[in-house]
Design a protein around this motif. Sequence first.
Motif, mmCIF file in Angstrom:
data_model
loop_
_atom_site.group_PDB
_atom_site.id
_atom_site.type_symbol
_atom_site.label_atom_id
_atom_site.label_comp_id
_atom_site.label_asym_id
_atom_site.label_seq_id
_atom_site.Cartn_x
_atom_site.Cartn_y
_atom_site.Cartn_z
ATOM 1 N N ASP A 342 0.785 -1.190 -0.092
ATOM 2 C CA ASP A 342 0.009 0.025 0.084
ATOM 3 C C ASP A 342 0.794 1.352 -0.196
ATOM 4 O OD1 ASP A 342 -2.225 -1.745 0.284
ATOM 5 O OD2 ASP A 342 -3.204 -0.852 2.017
ATOM 6 N N GLU A 350 -3.829 5.266 3.238
ATOM 7 C CA GLU A 350 -3.847 4.532 1.920
ATOM 8 C C GLU A 350 -4.178 5.354 0.626
ATOM 9 O OE1 GLU A 350 -5.914 0.976 1.756
ATOM 10 O OE2 GLU A 350 -5.912 1.056 -0.488
ATOM 11 N N THR A 353 -3.265 0.305 -3.653
ATOM 12 C CA THR A 353 -2.950 -0.862 -3.238
ATOM 13 C C THR A 353 -2.367 -1.638 -4.439
ATOM 14 O OG1 THR A 353 -4.375 -0.956 -1.435
ATOM 15 C CG2 THR A 353 -3.757 -3.007 -2.437
HETATM 16 MG MG MG Z 1 -6.527 -1.376 -0.390
#
Ligand code: MG
Length: 427
Positions: A342, A350, A353
């Motif tokens: 991430d 975040e 990803t």
């Molecule tokens: Mg994610």
Amino acid sequence: MPPSSIEDIVSGRCEGESVDIRGWIYRKRESKEVIFLVIRDATGIIQCTMTRKNPFWDIAKKITIESSVLLSGTVRRDKRAPGGLEIAVEKLEIVGLAETFPITRDQSEEFLRDVRHLWLRSRKMSTIMKVRSEVLRFVDDFFREEGFVEVSPPMFISSACEGGATLFGLKYLDKQLYLTQSAQLHLEALIYSLEKVYCVAPSFRAEKSRTIRHLIEYWHVEAEWPFADMDDLMGLEEDLVSYVCQKTVENCKKEMEGLGVNVSKLIAVKTPFPRVTYTEAIERLISKGFKIEWGEDLGFDEEKALAADFGNPFFIYAYPRQIKAFYCKTYRDDPDLVMSADMLVPRIGEISTGGAREDDRDELLKRIRELSLREEDYDWYVDLRRYGTVPHVGFGLGVERLLGWMLDLENIMDTIPFPRTIRRFYP
Ligand code: MG
Ligand code: 4AD
């Protein structure tokens, strides 16, 4: 002569010339002898003045905020005009006379979201939309320079990519289908012919939570490519993000400063980004007093605390298998961990990803069964491991999260013209 853009006039290129402009009334001020009209077009604003003896005085008198107009006049320098230049009006025509505009000063965020279709005319919103357009352009430029082919994935899908909890069901004629959560699985199919592929497309998540980082419909930059490992993955992602940051500052400095953005933060985004393992991240959190155990997913608070330490984008990688999706490839020497990474930024956590995809058919089937997914839904996806399988990686980056971070915006809703959230779907 074609109409001039206000940007051209403000730049000083038309001083002393007569110009035609078209736009909307942004402000109006009047005294007994003079009317000041500030006109807005897509490129900027300019003050236009008219005195009482002007034959168009009566039209100027009745004009209202947000009326659309055609205006001709001479550009002249005037110290008192904002920006030092103004137009002495010679001709004025109303195209569409506006009723009393409902947006006045000091209105609540809630009200401005109710009248979003009108609030989009504000300087703040239009500036954000221009920067957004530039960010999308630099994303495209980056991928094309890197030799990626842009592809167009489907929006209707028959099997989940990111798990059932946020899957959006809908009736597809007489069948039950879903809206896509991620183009990843379909991008994977395309690498066998095109190798490096990317897309920028909407993703849909039936998110019940109201947070500053969740939308129900968001734009997703996704890429996938073969013969690559985790180093290649994080390397390309950090190159992309630093390229977009540098280019956007270079091209949109004025706009960003107008929004009050701290551009030095973006100029400081240089590769390589720090990389910590999930296990190291847990240790850091425990030493900060967080009650979290190895194997648990990081929440918003945990991510924010870690990101505050780094101050800039960084990666967390090598996550426990149980908190990541079925397609993640396990480390062969430590099958409790998966090759997933991430990217995090301060305040938002975040923003992307990515990872290596399980490329072994039997391992993939094992994961599908372990998670009790319906095998037949993934037949085509498993097929990709039967015909010329190859190690490959990819990632997904949320456009709105990236933009919200770049522009220091309080809420993700302001990064997109018509946000869709649990409570907002009008206008
Ligand atoms: Mg994610
Ligand atoms: O982390 P996510 O769920 O990962 C995937 O969908 C992968 N299949 C992507 C891939 O490998 N191709 O979503 C990726 C990113 C998140 O990091 C976040 O930036 C954004 O998509 N995102 C959202 N943005 C706004 N609102 C939401 N509800 C979002 N959900 C995810």
